[in-house]
Design a protein around this motif. Structure first.
Motif, PDB file in Angstrom:
ATOM      1  N   ILE A 564     -15.011  24.222  -8.406  1.00  0.00           N
ATOM      2  CA  ILE A 564     -14.906  23.380  -7.207  1.00  0.00           C
ATOM      3  C   ILE A 564     -13.538  23.542  -6.551  1.00  0.00           C
ATOM      4  O   ILE A 564     -13.427  23.662  -5.324  1.00  0.00           O
ATOM      5  CB  ILE A 564     -15.170  21.905  -7.574  1.00  0.00           C
ATOM      6  CG1 ILE A 564     -16.634  21.734  -8.012  1.00  0.00           C
ATOM      7  CG2 ILE A 564     -14.851  20.988  -6.396  1.00  0.00           C
ATOM      8  CD1 ILE A 564     -16.958  20.347  -8.537  1.00  0.00           C
ATOM      9  N   SER A 565     -12.487  23.554  -7.365  1.00  0.00           N
ATOM     10  CA  SER A 565     -11.132  23.678  -6.822  1.00  0.00           C
ATOM     11  C   SER A 565     -10.944  25.009  -6.102  1.00  0.00           C
ATOM     12  O   SER A 565     -10.427  25.058  -4.982  1.00  0.00           O
ATOM     13  CB  SER A 565     -10.113  23.536  -7.951  1.00  0.00           C
ATOM     14  OG  SER A 565      -8.801  23.788  -7.479  1.00  0.00           O
ATOM     15  N   PHE A 566     -11.388  26.102  -6.741  1.00  0.00           N
ATOM     16  CA  PHE A 566     -11.201  27.421  -6.142  1.00  0.00           C
ATOM     17  C   PHE A 566     -12.074  27.584  -4.902  1.00  0.00           C
ATOM     18  O   PHE A 566     -11.623  28.094  -3.874  1.00  0.00           O
ATOM     19  CB  PHE A 566     -11.529  28.516  -7.161  1.00  0.00           C
ATOM     20  CG  PHE A 566     -11.119  29.894  -6.729  1.00  0.00           C
ATOM     21  CD1 PHE A 566      -9.826  30.336  -6.913  1.00  0.00           C
ATOM     22  CD2 PHE A 566     -12.025  30.749  -6.136  1.00  0.00           C
ATOM     23  CE1 PHE A 566      -9.435  31.603  -6.516  1.00  0.00           C
ATOM     24  CE2 PHE A 566     -11.648  32.020  -5.729  1.00  0.00           C
ATOM     25  CZ  PHE A 566     -10.349  32.448  -5.920  1.00  0.00           C
ATOM     26  N   ARG A 567     -13.317  27.133  -4.977  1.00  0.00           N
ATOM     27  CA  ARG A 567     -14.223  27.242  -3.835  1.00  0.00           C
ATOM     28  C   ARG A 567     -13.664  26.509  -2.623  1.00  0.00           C
ATOM     29  O   ARG A 567     -13.643  27.054  -1.509  1.00  0.00           O
ATOM     30  CB  ARG A 567     -15.588  26.663  -4.204  1.00  0.00           C
ATOM     31  CG  ARG A 567     -16.620  26.703  -3.085  1.00  0.00           C
ATOM     32  CD  ARG A 567     -17.743  25.728  -3.339  1.00  0.00           C
ATOM     33  NE  ARG A 567     -17.254  24.354  -3.374  1.00  0.00           N
ATOM     34  CZ  ARG A 567     -17.986  23.317  -3.755  1.00  0.00           C
ATOM     35  NH1 ARG A 567     -19.230  23.504  -4.159  1.00  0.00           N
ATOM     36  NH2 ARG A 567     -17.461  22.097  -3.749  1.00  0.00           N
ATOM     37  N   ASP A 568     -13.186  25.291  -2.820  1.00  0.00           N
ATOM     38  CA  ASP A 568     -12.667  24.504  -1.702  1.00  0.00           C
ATOM     39  C   ASP A 568     -11.414  25.143  -1.107  1.00  0.00           C
ATOM     40  O   ASP A 568     -11.196  25.077   0.104  1.00  0.00           O
ATOM     41  CB  ASP A 568     -12.369  23.074  -2.157  1.00  0.00           C
ATOM     42  CG  ASP A 568     -13.639  22.301  -2.502  1.00  0.00           C
ATOM     43  OD1 ASP A 568     -14.732  22.793  -2.171  1.00  0.00           O
ATOM     44  OD2 ASP A 568     -13.519  21.215  -3.103  1.00  0.00           O
ATOM     45  N   SER A 569     -10.594  25.757  -1.950  1.00  0.00           N
ATOM     46  CA  SER A 569      -9.388  26.422  -1.449  1.00  0.00           C
ATOM     47  C   SER A 569      -9.756  27.608  -0.561  1.00  0.00           C
ATOM     48  O   SER A 569      -9.135  27.823   0.486  1.00  0.00           O
ATOM     49  CB  SER A 569      -8.521  26.904  -2.620  1.00  0.00           C
ATOM     50  OG  SER A 569      -8.064  25.820  -3.392  1.00  0.00           O
ATOM     51  N   VAL A 570     -10.770  28.384  -0.943  1.00  0.00           N
ATOM     52  CA  VAL A 570     -11.182  29.537  -0.146  1.00  0.00           C
ATOM     53  C   VAL A 570     -11.818  29.081   1.160  1.00  0.00           C
ATOM     54  O   VAL A 570     -11.581  29.667   2.217  1.00  0.00           O
ATOM     55  CB  VAL A 570     -12.148  30.430  -0.948  1.00  0.00           C
ATOM     56  CG1 VAL A 570     -12.658  31.580  -0.084  1.00  0.00           C
ATOM     57  CG2 VAL A 570     -11.452  30.979  -2.177  1.00  0.00           C
ATOM     58  N   VAL A 571     -12.638  28.026   1.104  1.00  0.00           N
ATOM     59  CA  VAL A 571     -13.244  27.498   2.327  1.00  0.00           C
ATOM     60  C   VAL A 571     -12.162  27.105   3.323  1.00  0.00           C
ATOM     61  O   VAL A 571     -12.237  27.400   4.518  1.00  0.00           O
ATOM     62  CB  VAL A 571     -14.156  26.294   2.011  1.00  0.00           C
ATOM     63  CG1 VAL A 571     -14.556  25.576   3.293  1.00  0.00           C
ATOM     64  CG2 VAL A 571     -15.397  26.752   1.267  1.00  0.00           C
ATOM     65  N   GLU A 572     -11.127  26.440   2.842  1.00  0.00           N
ATOM     66  CA  GLU A 572     -10.032  26.032   3.724  1.00  0.00           C
ATOM     67  C   GLU A 572      -9.321  27.249   4.308  1.00  0.00           C
ATOM     68  O   GLU A 572      -8.936  27.255   5.478  1.00  0.00           O
ATOM     69  CB  GLU A 572      -9.045  25.157   2.946  1.00  0.00           C
ATOM     70  CG  GLU A 572      -7.900  24.619   3.809  1.00  0.00           C
ATOM     71  CD  GLU A 572      -6.963  23.732   3.017  1.00  0.00           C
ATOM     72  OE1 GLU A 572      -5.988  23.260   3.609  1.00  0.00           O
ATOM     73  OE2 GLU A 572      -7.197  23.529   1.811  1.00  0.00           O
TER      74      GLU A 572
END
Length: 582
Positions: A564-572
């Motif tokens: 979740i942390s990595f996915r959200d960082s890439v989305v941003e």
């Protein structure tokens, strides 16, 4: 997941119609073309209208048209470009009154910075002096941004569909990052990933790591998949650290044992921990982001897809888990080096590295041994690995020339130069930069071998490019950046994965070797209090063992938190980072 963003379609841009030519000018064009005999090695029949765009005034003008080209080359690649410019000026350039002049910068990013500065000055100027170069070397991100600023010429204006088809299929997609999928890069060479292996050390490890039955446990098959590399990496650390044979007490004189101090005994008992200088690592890479994107593609999914007015980002839990297991376990095992491939490989810290062809050529076969001495080892070039059950994939990045908008005479002169570039000429320049040629027929063995000789490539450099060529047919070629700011997103993914890996390693070691609390000064305890403390210590649960700690750090819960942390960082990054990049 659709991330809406004002990106550009990648369809085919509508080609502009060609002005009618007088019979006299047509005869001059035919004569000049046939004399030059340099239209993508296909003769004069493939020129659409590059020469025709030269106005009659320019044809009759005795003063040559200056064609300014900016580049970021040094050393051998600069010499190759200078030789190319000299050849052009003495042949087709002189015949068509075009003079190619070169301006060098220290790197391609420096060229990009200078071009963007010039584009801004061009938009604000109050005189007629040109600010932008007529041509410059670029990667696709820079070409995309310049096209958004309105300064890039679309190659469809003068290259026919047949001519565009002469480039590698994977290159055609990457060379078209312009508006509506317009082709804004004239491809020269491609940079792709390969696996470089210290064959001397790897062979020794495979020979000496045997089962109880005496059979080899590891072989070259382990270098085909990331799971195989992970298993070998874990065993490699144990193999290096385990003593050879039974230990014999050291002595100052024969028959006399050396008295060991308490400090020395305590120091000898301390294990060599992952992350320390003494711990043997196995693998390194110059880009964890590229490894992740290629690995995801190998399992059948595109991570980034540029569509009409959006960027689709795919990050499926099940498929990413394969990468995460390899990545997190390797950091806990201490199998991954934190240095760049060049540093880790040359120092002997790693015996396998995933790196690009342009970076691999700078790695020497003079490798430091475990005792710090330097020696020559045998290196092998292997295909880029993939995950088990998936297709082999390798990332590629295209280097090309961008033509900027200016006068018709300047643009026509630039087109004369571009269409003068034959397969042999582009191959010569591409291999000088450590890349494969972007044209299909330029990768013929005869053309490549000739370019190798002309550029004086070492045996290792030739092996690197030959392996890259083999991967054109064995691997899926995945463009590095398929949307605005894509390469910057991958760079940031590199940082997140490196920092995250180090954090996993620190957490693992902290749980495995918890720091002892500092002693506190307390009043003397009574005999009963001391007895109670001993009973409490006896009843306290024992600290978790290594197997329990690894199970906790490899659990579904730990993976979900990272995911979740990595996915959200890439989305941003995809949503916001592109605006910052622009």
């Amino acid at each position: 997941m659709n991330l809406h963003k004002n990106t550009h379609r990648r369809g085919t841009a509508q080609r502009k119609t060609t002005a009618n030519l007088s019979k006299r000018l047509k005869r001059w064009i035919l004569s000049a073309v046939c004399a030059a005999a340099a239209v993508m090695t296909a003769g004069c029949s493939r020129i659409q209208d590059a020469y025709a765009r030269l106005s009659a005034a320019a044809v009759q003008n005795q003063a040559p048209i200056e064609l300014r080209l900016w580049h970021g080359f040094t050393g051998r690649e600069q010499e190759a470009l200078e030789a190319l410019a000299e050849e052009f000026n003495a042949s087709s350039g002189r015949e068509n009154r075009v003079q190619l002049t070169l301006t060098g910068y220290e790197s391609l990013p420096a060229v990009a910075e200078a071009v963007f500065q010039a584009a801004q000055e061009e938009a604000e100027k109050t005189d007629d002096l040109p600010r932008l170069p007529d041509l410059f070397f670029s990667l696709d991100d820079t070409a995309y941004l310049l096209d958004r600023m309105g300064w890039a010429v679309h190659m469809e204006e003068f290259l026919t569909e047949e001519q565009r088809g002469m480039f590698l299929d994977s290159v055609q997609a990457e060379a078209c990052p312009g508006e509506n999928g317009a082709m804004v890069l004239f491809p020269i060479g491609i940079d792709t990933d390969i696996l470089l292996v210290n064959e001397s050390r790897w062979s020794e490890f495979c020979r000496e790591t045997v089962s109880e039955e005496g059979e080899a446990v590891f072989s070259d098959r382990n270098l085909v998949t990331w799971e195989g590399i992970g298993a070998a990496a874990k065993a490699y650390g144990t193999w290096v650290l385990e003593p050879e044979g039974e230990s014999v007490p050291a002595s100052s004189q024969e028959g006399e044992e050396k008295e060991e101090t308490e400090d020395e005994a305590e120091e000898a008992a301390l294990p060599i921990l992952p992350g320390s200088e003494e711990f043997p690592t196995f693998f390194c890479t110059d880009s964890w982001g590229r490894l992740l994107v290629a690995g995801y593609e190998s399992l059948g999914k595109h991570m980034f897809v540029s569509g009409p007015d959006s960027v689709q980002f795919s990050f499926e839990r099940g498929k990413v888990r394969s990468f995460w297991s390899f990545w997190s376990s390797g950091w806990m095992d201490g199998a991954f080096a934190m240095d760049s491939c060049k540093e880790a490989f040359a120092s002997g810290k790693a015996i396998a590295c995933l790196t690009s062809t342009t970076q691999a050529r700078s790695i020497s076969n003079r490798i430091a041994s475990q005792n710090g001495a330097s020696g020559v080892v045998q290196l092998s070039i292997r295909p880029a690995p993939g995950f088990s059950g998936g297709n082999p994939v390798t990332m590629q990045e295209t280097l090309g020339l961008v033509l900027t908008k200016s006068s018709k005479e300047k643009q026509a002169a630039a087109q004369v130069f571009l269409q003068w570039l034959t397969e042999e000429r582009t191959a010569n320049l591409a291999v000088a930069t450590g890349r494969l040629p972007a044209m299909k027929r330029a990768n013929a063995d005869s053309i490549l071998e000739k370019a190798f000789r002309q550029q004086g490539l070492s045996a290792l450099e030739q092996q690197i490019l030959k392996q890259a060529k083999a991967q054109l047919y064995s691997h899926i070629q995945l463009p590095l950046a398929v949307f605005d700011g894509g390469s910057k997103v991958i760079d940031t993914m590199d940082r997140l994965l490196m920092e995250g890996g180090q954090a996993v390693q620190r957490e693992y070691l902290t749980l495995l070797y918890p720091p002892e609390p500092e002693p506190e000064t307390e009043p003397e305890e009574t005999e009963q209090e001391e007895k109670d403390d001993e009973e409490q210590e006896a009843e306290a649960p024992s600290p978790p063992d290594e197997e329990t700690i690894r199970a906790e750090l490899n659990s579904d819960l730990a993976y979900e938190e990272w995911y979740i942390s990595f996915r959200d960082s890439v989305v941003e990054l995809v949503l916001i980072g592109q605006d910052k990049a622009a």
